[in-house]
Design an enzyme around this catalytic site. Sequence first.
Site, PDB file in Angstrom:
ATOM      1  N   GLU A  95       0.860  -1.263  -0.060  1.00 24.05           N
ATOM      2  CA  GLU A  95       0.031   0.186  -0.159  1.00 24.05           C
ATOM      3  C   GLU A  95       0.914   1.220   0.024  1.00 24.05           C
ATOM      4  O   GLU A  95       2.164   1.139   0.555  1.00 24.05           O
ATOM      5  CB  GLU A  95      -0.659   0.078   1.170  1.00 24.05           C
ATOM      6  CG  GLU A  95      -1.785  -1.038   1.507  1.00 24.05           C
ATOM      7  CD  GLU A  95      -2.536  -1.103   2.843  1.00 24.05           C
ATOM      8  OE1 GLU A  95      -2.746  -0.213   3.189  1.00 24.05           O
ATOM      9  OE2 GLU A  95      -2.561  -2.256   3.086  1.00 24.05           O
TER      10      GLU A  95
ATOM     11  N   CYS B 129       3.290   8.758   1.143  1.00 24.73           N
ATOM     12  CA  CYS B 129       3.718   7.680   2.307  1.00 24.73           C
ATOM     13  C   CYS B 129       4.010   6.353   1.841  1.00 24.73           C
ATOM     14  O   CYS B 129       2.840   5.812   0.916  1.00 24.73           O
ATOM     15  CB  CYS B 129       2.624   7.530   3.393  1.00 24.73           C
ATOM     16  SG  CYS B 129       3.050   6.377   4.639  1.00 24.73           S
TER      17      CYS B 129
ATOM     18  N   CYS C 217       5.035  -7.354   7.929  1.00 21.51           N
ATOM     19  CA  CYS C 217       5.849  -6.489   8.946  1.00 21.51           C
ATOM     20  C   CYS C 217       6.083  -7.535   9.828  1.00 21.51           C
ATOM     21  O   CYS C 217       5.252  -8.187  10.477  1.00 21.51           O
ATOM     22  CB  CYS C 217       5.601  -5.314   9.557  1.00 21.51           C
ATOM     23  SG  CYS C 217       6.609  -4.652  10.571  1.00 21.51           S
TER      24      CYS C 217
ATOM     25  N   CYS D 299       3.558  -4.792  16.427  1.00 23.36           N
ATOM     26  CA  CYS D 299       2.796  -3.748  17.142  1.00 23.36           C
ATOM     27  C   CYS D 299       1.574  -3.804  17.388  1.00 23.36           C
ATOM     28  O   CYS D 299       0.765  -4.356  16.208  1.00 23.36           O
ATOM     29  CB  CYS D 299       3.061  -2.430  16.685  1.00 23.36           C
ATOM     30  SG  CYS D 299       5.105  -2.130  16.440  1.00 23.36           S
TER      31      CYS D 299
ATOM     32  N   CYS E  92      -1.266  -2.021  14.968  1.00 22.34           N
ATOM     33  CA  CYS E  92      -0.996  -1.578  13.646  1.00 22.34           C
ATOM     34  C   CYS E  92      -1.609  -3.013  12.848  1.00 22.34           C
ATOM     35  O   CYS E  92      -1.348  -4.068  13.002  1.00 22.34           O
ATOM     36  CB  CYS E  92       0.157  -1.567  13.126  1.00 22.34           C
ATOM     37  SG  CYS E  92       0.827  -1.394  11.681  1.00 22.34           S
TER      38      CYS E  92
ATOM     39  N   CYS F 250      -2.182   2.413   7.850  1.00 18.02           N
ATOM     40  CA  CYS F 250      -1.313   1.189   7.430  1.00 18.02           C
ATOM     41  C   CYS F 250      -1.869  -0.142   7.627  1.00 18.02           C
ATOM     42  O   CYS F 250      -2.227  -0.552   8.598  1.00 18.02           O
ATOM     43  CB  CYS F 250       0.110   1.268   8.186  1.00 18.02           C
ATOM     44  SG  CYS F 250       0.906   2.700   8.052  1.00 18.02           S
TER      45      CYS F 250
END
Length: 350
Positions: free
Chosen positions: A96, A109, A116, A120, A123, A337
């Site tokens: 994205e 961005c 990932c 976290c 997120c 995100c």
Amino acid sequence: MSENKLKTEIKCLSIEELKVALQEMGEKPFRAGQIFQWLHTPVTSFDEMTNLSKPLRAKLEERFLLTVPICIRKQVSQVDGTRKYLWQLHDGDCVESVLMKYEHGNTVCVSTQVGCRMGCKFCASGLFGLKRHLSAGEILDEVLFIQKDCGEPVHNIVLMGTGEPLDNYDNVLKFLHLVSCAGGIQIGQRHISLSTSGLADKIELLAQEKLQITLSISLHAPDDESRSSIMPVDKRYPVARLMQACNHYFDTTGRRISYEYMMARGKTDRPWQAERLAALLRGRPAHVNLIPLNPVKESPLQPSSRETVHKFQQILERNGITATVRRKLGPDIDAACGQLRRRTLEEGER
């Protein structure tokens, strides 16, 4: 193994690397500058490079992979014009990017990884784990093809999309040099921000490059107990170790660091945490960016109230810490995100 996997991604090459490659191909090195300029426009094939001979274009096609992302979803906010893109890459993976329009120019961005592994809790990017790193050229493509889609230049870049940029250190560093160097789109490093969850050793390594970018630290809590419960990276690099790396970065580069602080109700927004944050940053050249939480359905965390955010900001400013509240863009689209990619993957499983 597919033919593409055997080819070198040409957008990852600097002008000097292109010169070497051309010499090996028996071509004149001066062509490198022409090719580099083409690569920093959103061309979709070597045949579009019309000032190169057909034999040279054929050689490039045979030897190199020209990456061309395909936009498979785009959302445009009816509130503020923010655009969110879901790109399909040459191997079928998806990432994205977001275009945000400000008075001072267009900001993109970009993502730096497919997925990932930081984990976290607030997120959506890491819900499916890390699949792979993006190459320098693939990160560059996000900027180039957004410019093509919107018909306007990009003025600023933030590496704050899916992925941990410093976990993909070599490719991100190459991207930073490619996007800012002469002959390309030349977005100055002072117009680029890199956000990290706090990989202290990589922060210290990045300091040695003495880049002019803005380093943003995703701090989100001022103490290890609070931070480790929402950011597993804190267990490897506790707050004290992270701040040590930040001190080294400033001492080496002279660049002020920005600290991102996510406001989650009852978790990170209590007055004592504002006081602790102020004490942590006191005497440091720092700026705090308070970020109202974007809820993720898999997380129990909820955003702080506007009043709580304001009181938190007041405590920081009373203690001499510069703090601003990030304006929420794209409220009517999946602008946080990982949300658009996650929704697309979930739909594909049905």
